[in-house]
Design a protein around this motif. Structure first.
Motif, PDB file in Angstrom:
ATOM      1  N   THR A  66      -5.940   8.064   1.228  1.00 52.70           N
ATOM      2  CA  THR A  66      -7.252   7.984   0.585  1.00 52.70           C
ATOM      3  C   THR A  66      -8.201   7.119   1.404  1.00 52.70           C
ATOM      4  N   ASP A  67      -7.706   5.999   1.899  1.00 51.33           N
ATOM      5  CA  ASP A  67      -8.520   5.122   2.742  1.00 51.33           C
ATOM      6  C   ASP A  67      -8.940   5.841   4.026  1.00 51.33           C
ATOM      7  N   SER A 123      -4.232  11.628  -3.747  1.00 56.64           N
ATOM      8  CA  SER A 123      -4.004  10.422  -4.548  1.00 56.64           C
ATOM      9  C   SER A 123      -2.686  10.458  -5.317  1.00 56.64           C
ATOM     10  N   GLY A 127     -11.544   8.321   3.389  1.00 60.32           N
ATOM     11  CA  GLY A 127     -12.785   7.602   3.089  1.00 60.32           C
ATOM     12  C   GLY A 127     -13.501   7.177   4.357  1.00 60.32           C
ATOM     13  N   ARG A 128     -12.746   6.836   5.378  1.00 57.54           N
ATOM     14  CA  ARG A 128     -13.347   6.455   6.661  1.00 57.54           C
ATOM     15  C   ARG A 128     -14.011   7.653   7.341  1.00 57.54           C
ATOM     16  N   MET A 144       0.856  -1.174   0.000  1.00 59.87           N
ATOM     17  CA  MET A 144       0.000   0.000   0.000  1.00 59.87           C
ATOM     18  C   MET A 144       0.902   1.238   0.000  1.00 59.87           C
ATOM     19  N   GLU A 184      -2.504   5.728  -1.116  1.00 59.06           N
ATOM     20  CA  GLU A 184      -3.614   4.797  -0.880  1.00 59.06           C
ATOM     21  C   GLU A 184      -4.032   4.806   0.582  1.00 59.06           C
ATOM     22  N   LEU A 185      -3.065   4.865   1.476  1.00 57.38           N
ATOM     23  CA  LEU A 185      -3.352   4.905   2.908  1.00 57.38           C
ATOM     24  C   LEU A 185      -4.152   6.160   3.271  1.00 57.38           C
TER      25      LEU A 185
END
Length: 167
Positions: free
Chosen positions: A8-9, A117, A12-13, A1, A5-6
């Motif tokens: 973005t995740d 991103s 998202g949370r 990862m 990506e980390l």
């Protein structure tokens, strides 16, 4: 990862938790306060999205989403207001719908994801705020925003649970 990506995740949370906190609540429930000095779900969600919008835009040197949406909210605050230092009376003024809150969250999330991103590990060391000692890097600022947003979203979820149990 990757770092991108980390991040973005994580953002998202934040979005998911805001959606869960406001889902199906009436405007009155969103504005309810557990006591006269407490924050409402509406204020908590507005504030956390304002902080994300303000801090992430500043860190990347782009315009905030808020100026294009603030008239829809009808709040008596200036364009730079984020909720920091709001009095209980100011908290009470934030009376908005779940759709308005999630619409703003979506717009800020979209901008945030577009910005993070493309981040590389090397970007995280870039200084974004020299007013602190030590100066704040992009990585520290983004983690700070994520932490603050998740704490407020958790507070909103806690209040939601109390309100729904109270009937």
């Amino acid at each position: 990862m990757t770092s991108a990506e980390l991040l973005t995740d994580a953002f998202g949370r934040v979005r998911e938790t805001v959606y869960e906190a406001v889902d199906g609540l009436s405007d009155a429930q969103l504005a309810a306060r557990l006591d006269q000095d407490a924050n409402s779900i509406a204020w908590l969600c507005w504030h956390l999205v304002r902080v994300q919008d303000d801090h992430v835009a500043d860190a990347f040197g782009v315009e905030q989403v808020w100026p294009g949406l603030m008239d829809r909210f009808g709040l008596p605050f200036g364009p730079g207001a984020t909720g920091y230092g709001d009095s209980p009376a100011q908290v009470a003024l934030v009376r908005v719908s779940a759709d308005l809150l999630t619409g703003y969250q979506d717009a800020v999330h979209e901008q945030t994801v577009a910005l993070v991103s493309g981040i590389t590990d090397a970007d995280l060391s870039r200084v974004v705020d020299e007013r602190w000692n030590p100066p704040v890097t992009l990585g520290v600022r983004l983690i700070s925003v994520i932490s603050d947003c998740l704490q407020h979203a958790g507070q909103a979820a806690f209040i939601r649970g109390i309100l729904l149990r109270a009937g």
